[in-house]
Motif scaffolding. Sequence first.
Motif, short mmCIF file in Angstrom:
data_model
loop_
_atom_site.label_atom_id
_atom_site.label_comp_id
_atom_site.label_asym_id
_atom_site.label_seq_id
_atom_site.Cartn_x
_atom_site.Cartn_y
_atom_site.Cartn_z
N UNK A 65 -3.53 -5.79 -27.59
CA UNK A 65 -4.60 -6.75 -27.36
C UNK A 65 -4.88 -7.57 -28.61
N UNK A 66 -4.86 -6.92 -29.75
CA UNK A 66 -5.09 -7.62 -31.01
C UNK A 66 -3.97 -8.63 -31.27
N UNK A 67 -2.73 -8.20 -31.06
CA UNK A 67 -1.59 -9.11 -31.22
C UNK A 67 -1.72 -10.30 -30.28
N UNK A 68 -2.13 -10.03 -29.05
CA UNK A 68 -2.29 -11.10 -28.07
C UNK A 68 -3.34 -12.11 -28.52
N UNK A 69 -4.49 -11.61 -28.99
CA UNK A 69 -5.57 -12.51 -29.41
C UNK A 69 -5.14 -13.37 -30.60
N UNK A 70 -4.49 -12.73 -31.59
CA UNK A 70 -4.05 -13.47 -32.78
C UNK A 70 -3.00 -14.52 -32.38
N UNK A 71 -2.08 -14.14 -31.50
CA UNK A 71 -1.05 -15.07 -31.07
C UNK A 71 -1.64 -16.25 -30.30
N UNK A 72 -2.65 -16.00 -29.47
CA UNK A 72 -3.26 -17.11 -28.73
C UNK A 72 -3.98 -18.07 -29.68
N UNK A 73 -4.71 -17.51 -30.64
CA UNK A 73 -5.36 -18.37 -31.62
C UNK A 73 -4.33 -19.19 -32.38
N UNK A 74 -3.22 -18.56 -32.78
CA UNK A 74 -2.16 -19.29 -33.48
C UNK A 74 -1.54 -20.37 -32.62
N UNK A 75 -1.30 -20.05 -31.35
CA UNK A 75 -0.70 -21.03 -30.44
C UNK A 75 -1.61 -22.24 -30.26
N UNK A 76 -2.92 -21.99 -30.10
CA UNK A 76 -3.86 -23.09 -29.93
C UNK A 76 -4.06 -23.88 -31.22
N UNK A 77 -3.83 -23.23 -32.36
CA UNK A 77 -3.97 -23.92 -33.64
C UNK A 77 -2.84 -24.92 -33.86
N UNK A 78 -1.65 -24.59 -33.38
CA UNK A 78 -0.49 -25.46 -33.64
C UNK A 78 -0.04 -26.25 -32.41
N UNK A 79 -0.59 -25.91 -31.25
CA UNK A 79 -0.08 -26.54 -30.03
C UNK A 79 -1.17 -27.10 -29.15
N UNK A 80 -0.75 -27.55 -27.98
CA UNK A 80 -1.65 -28.21 -27.04
C UNK A 80 -2.26 -27.21 -26.05
N UNK A 81 -3.52 -27.41 -25.75
CA UNK A 81 -4.20 -26.58 -24.77
C UNK A 81 -3.49 -26.63 -23.43
N UNK A 82 -3.00 -27.82 -23.05
CA UNK A 82 -2.34 -28.01 -21.76
C UNK A 82 -0.95 -27.40 -21.70
N UNK A 83 -0.47 -26.86 -22.81
CA UNK A 83 0.80 -26.12 -22.83
C UNK A 83 0.54 -24.62 -22.93
N UNK A 84 -0.38 -24.24 -23.82
CA UNK A 84 -0.61 -22.82 -24.10
C UNK A 84 -1.13 -22.09 -22.88
N UNK A 85 -2.18 -22.62 -22.23
CA UNK A 85 -2.79 -21.89 -21.12
C UNK A 85 -1.87 -21.74 -19.92
N UNK A 86 -1.12 -22.78 -19.51
CA UNK A 86 -0.14 -22.55 -18.43
C UNK A 86 0.89 -21.48 -18.77
N UNK A 87 1.30 -21.41 -20.04
CA UNK A 87 2.29 -20.40 -20.43
C UNK A 87 1.73 -18.99 -20.31
#
Length: 321
Positions: free
Chosen positions: A63-85
């Motif tokens: 769960x911790x890895x997931x949360x950190x990875x999501x924050x990282x993904x949203x920091x470098x990428x688009x919301x409209x890409x991260x959430x569908x993935x």
Amino acid sequence: MNVLTVLLALLSALGNGAASVLQRRAAMDQEREQPGGQGLGHAVRRLGRLLCRPYWLAGGAAMVVSAVAQVGALAVGRLSVVQPLLVSELLFTLVVGSLVFRQYPDGRTWLAFVMLAAGLALFLIAADPSRGQATAQNGRWLPVGVAVVLAVAALAAVARALHGAARAAVLGCATAACFACTAALIKEFTGRFAGGVAAVFTSWPLYAVCVVGLLSFLLLQSTLRAGTLAASQPALTLGDALVSIVLGWVLFGERVELGLRILPEAVGVALMAVGIVGLTRSPAMAGGWDADGPAAPEPSAAPTTDIPGRRDGSGDRGRAP
């Protein structure tokens, strides 16, 4: 699409799927080895012992890895890409669950797996979301926040008049809007990293994430109690992705391709919906993997002599209560 964004979003989905499976396995093992008792004190002790189990700790780490990875993904990428993935969480749940519980999906479940993966890929390739701004445009958060609150309140009011699958589906839509808003707030929060630590901890997005995230979690519990996963999961999973695309457009100026691409995008969404329904009806989602836990030994017809130090090596499996 940014490769790092895709990898981090998939890692977040993998972490969520693994956490669900591992913590479910820990709960199964505890129920089998230490049947439930009565009273608040007993419940608290059981919870404390559960939190110390290796499977639960592994799930917590995931769960911790997931949360950190999501924050990282949203920091470098688009919301409209991260959430569908993050829809791919269902795929990872299926894979990790097969390994942990040693019960493998049937052909129909694998077909649903392929349809969800193909639909997700088709939608993202056709939509090709464009890069927007790191933080929301001035003055956009207030009207968007009011609109989300009104929409969630309206859906919750409608759900109160419904029962069963219909109620679960409507609550799933409300929960999806909350999760999409939480992800948008995380993106707003990470977009302020460039201003330094002071800018991060003295601005409102960090605290809004905590509040909206908690409300999302509580609403999810109501959704899961309202009906089956087959009723709530399509609305919850697809709703999160679609609302996130709208929020990415309104708040951060992200764009998706329309025109003739609407057709393959619609086909991709339809494939994802069918795949999600198929997966939620599979043992991974419906609880059939609960049968994997070792059963208590069957009483034998004739008495046997205990041999000191001997352990029963039976491989029989039984459903945890």
